[in-house]
Design a protein around this motif. Structure first.
Motif, PDB file in Angstrom:
ATOM      1  N   TYR A   1       6.957  12.839   5.099  1.00 19.33           N
ATOM      2  CA  TYR A   1       6.735  11.414   4.844  1.00 19.33           C
ATOM      3  C   TYR A   1       7.891  10.576   5.392  1.00 19.33           C
ATOM      4  O   TYR A   1       7.691   9.564   6.063  1.00 19.33           O
ATOM      5  N   GLU A   2       9.105  11.008   5.104  1.00 15.46           N
ATOM      6  CA  GLU A   2      10.281  10.275   5.593  1.00 15.46           C
ATOM      7  C   GLU A   2      10.285  10.223   7.123  1.00 15.46           C
ATOM      8  O   GLU A   2      10.613   9.188   7.711  1.00 15.46           O
ATOM      9  N   ALA A   3       9.915  11.343   7.741  1.00 16.51           N
ATOM     10  CA  ALA A   3       9.909  11.389   9.207  1.00 16.51           C
ATOM     11  C   ALA A   3       8.820  10.477   9.771  1.00 16.51           C
ATOM     12  O   ALA A   3       9.029   9.788  10.784  1.00 16.51           O
ATOM     13  N   GLU A   4       7.674  10.454   9.112  1.00 16.26           N
ATOM     14  CA  GLU A   4       6.597   9.545   9.526  1.00 16.26           C
ATOM     15  C   GLU A   4       7.049   8.087   9.439  1.00 16.26           C
ATOM     16  O   GLU A   4       6.831   7.293  10.355  1.00 16.26           O
ATOM     17  N   VAL A   5       7.659   7.754   8.298  1.00 18.45           N
ATOM     18  CA  VAL A   5       8.103   6.370   8.091  1.00 18.45           C
ATOM     19  C   VAL A   5       9.151   5.980   9.133  1.00 18.45           C
ATOM     20  O   VAL A   5       9.170   4.855   9.616  1.00 18.45           O
ATOM     21  N   ASN A   6      10.013   6.942   9.498  1.00 17.30           N
ATOM     22  CA  ASN A   6      11.002   6.651  10.542  1.00 17.30           C
ATOM     23  C   ASN A   6      10.327   6.237  11.849  1.00 17.30           C
ATOM     24  O   ASN A   6      10.755   5.291  12.509  1.00 17.30           O
TER      25      ASN A   6
ATOM     26  N   ILE B   1       0.804  -1.229   0.000  1.00 19.21           N
ATOM     27  CA  ILE B   1       0.000   0.000   0.000  1.00 19.21           C
ATOM     28  C   ILE B   1       0.838   1.282   0.000  1.00 19.21           C
ATOM     29  O   ILE B   1       0.406   2.312  -0.508  1.00 19.21           O
ATOM     30  N   ASN B   2       2.050   1.215   0.544  1.00 16.18           N
ATOM     31  CA  ASN B   2       2.852   2.439   0.653  1.00 16.18           C
ATOM     32  C   ASN B   2       3.283   3.018  -0.686  1.00 16.18           C
ATOM     33  O   ASN B   2       3.600   4.211  -0.781  1.00 16.18           O
ATOM     34  N   ILE B   3       3.274   2.187  -1.742  1.00 16.24           N
ATOM     35  CA  ILE B   3       3.642   2.729  -3.057  1.00 16.24           C
ATOM     36  C   ILE B   3       2.628   3.794  -3.500  1.00 16.24           C
ATOM     37  O   ILE B   3       2.995   4.740  -4.186  1.00 16.24           O
ATOM     38  N   VAL B   4       1.379   3.645  -3.068  1.00 15.79           N
ATOM     39  CA  VAL B   4       0.362   4.621  -3.458  1.00 15.79           C
ATOM     40  C   VAL B   4       0.601   5.957  -2.742  1.00 15.79           C
ATOM     41  O   VAL B   4       0.484   7.026  -3.336  1.00 15.79           O
ATOM     42  N   ALA B   5       0.968   5.882  -1.455  1.00 17.30           N
ATOM     43  CA  ALA B   5       1.267   7.107  -0.703  1.00 17.30           C
ATOM     44  C   ALA B   5       2.425   7.848  -1.353  1.00 17.30           C
ATOM     45  O   ALA B   5       2.375   9.060  -1.566  1.00 17.30           O
TER      46      ALA B   5
ATOM     47  N   SER C   1      -0.100  13.250   3.688  1.00 15.92           N
ATOM     48  CA  SER C   1      -1.175  13.410   2.730  1.00 15.92           C
ATOM     49  C   SER C   1      -2.141  14.527   3.162  1.00 15.92           C
ATOM     50  O   SER C   1      -2.582  15.335   2.345  1.00 15.92           O
ATOM     51  N   GLU C   2      -2.436  14.607   4.465  1.00 17.56           N
ATOM     52  CA  GLU C   2      -3.301  15.671   4.986  1.00 17.56           C
ATOM     53  C   GLU C   2      -2.641  17.042   4.822  1.00 17.56           C
ATOM     54  O   GLU C   2      -3.278  18.007   4.405  1.00 17.56           O
ATOM     55  N   VAL C   3      -1.358  17.106   5.158  1.00 20.74           N
ATOM     56  CA  VAL C   3      -0.634  18.376   5.078  1.00 20.74           C
ATOM     57  C   VAL C   3      -0.522  18.839   3.622  1.00 20.74           C
ATOM     58  O   VAL C   3      -0.622  20.028   3.323  1.00 20.74           O
TER      59      VAL C   3
END
Lengths: 113, 139
Positions: B44-49, A54-58, B20-22
């Motif tokens: 996004y990178e910070a969220e994934v971390n 799913i992360n590919i869509v994000a 996505s919201e931001v």
């Protein structure tokens, strides 16, 4: 050249028929590392990858990727498919591996320049 | 304008929710697309971390006319050697996370290169605090 044009020219499978078909394609980016795509892919490109989660869509949505193209006959996971329909990002597929389909797309996009 | 988002460790399905919201908010505010992109890539990178390494955390986003300020606080294992963590290619991500295409050691460098101000501090066994700013006026 639009998403629909490359689907026809390259004989691609379409998992998300209702979204994003007339988006203009500006190039391609081939990578399976999400951070690499986040850091380097340009808006309007076709992202060629073997990742199906799913992360590919994000990532595609945040980077304004025109379409995701899955290689080697891989199919999107159900929640990936659902998310891509919500986000309006087309997911396409091919039985070819990344090198071959990247070359074909490159030819298609740049051979007349 | 201030916004806050919960980020749950291990929840890869929701990773990217805050970004996505931001992105939607900044688009509504007519922020220039290249600046929107820098903010959302860094966020996004910070969220994934946090999703990949911590137990839980919060993202605080503060937007005014001149800049977007983002703070991320997590409860997690922390980072013992920040200098090493900042090196492109260095990662402590699990093999599962790597198979998903994360954990290439590009997250923190990506955040730094997309922001105008960047700071990170961490306490081992407690968590990590990260802050970055993207200016909205071209400078």
């Amino acid at each position: 050249m639009t998403v629909l044009d490359i689907i026809k020219s390259l004989g691609l499978k379409v998992y998300t028929e209702t979204v994003g078909m007339d988006r203009e394609i500006t190039g391609g980016y081939t990578s399976d590392l999400l951070s690499d795509v986040m850091g380097n892919a340009q808006a309007g490109t076709v992202w060629i990858t073997l990742q199906t989660h799913i992360n590919i869509v994000a990532v595609a949505s945040l980077k304004d990727i025109a379409a995701i193209l899955l290689v080697k006959g891989l199919e999107p996971e159900p929640n990936t498919l659902q998310k891509s329909l919500e986000e309006g990002i087309p997911i396409l597929g091919t039985s070819k591996q990344a090198f071959e389909i990247s070359g074909m797309l490159y030819q298609l996009l740049y051979s007349n320049r | 304008m201030k916004f806050e988002y919960k980020v749950q460790g291990g929840d890869f399905v929701r990773a990217g929710h805050a970004s996505s919201e931001v992105k939607k908010i900044l688009k509504q505010l007519n922020v220039e697309p290249s600046l929107v992109k820098r903010v959302v890539v860094a966020l996004y990178e910070a969220e994934v971390n946090i999703v990949a390494h911590a137990y839980n955390g919060m993202a605080y986003v503060d937007i005014d006319a001149s800049r977007v300020l983002v703070r991320l606080d997590d409860n997690g294992p922390g980072i013992s050697d920040i200098e090493l963590a900042m090196q492109p290619g260095f990662s402590t991500a699990s093999s599962t996370v790597r198979e998903m295409g994360f954990g290439a050691g590009m997250g923190l460098p990506n955040i730094k290169s997309n922001s105008d101000e960047f700071s990170i501090s961490s306490e081992v066994g407690k968590g990590t605090h990260l802050e970055f700013v993207v200016y909205l006026n071209s400078k």
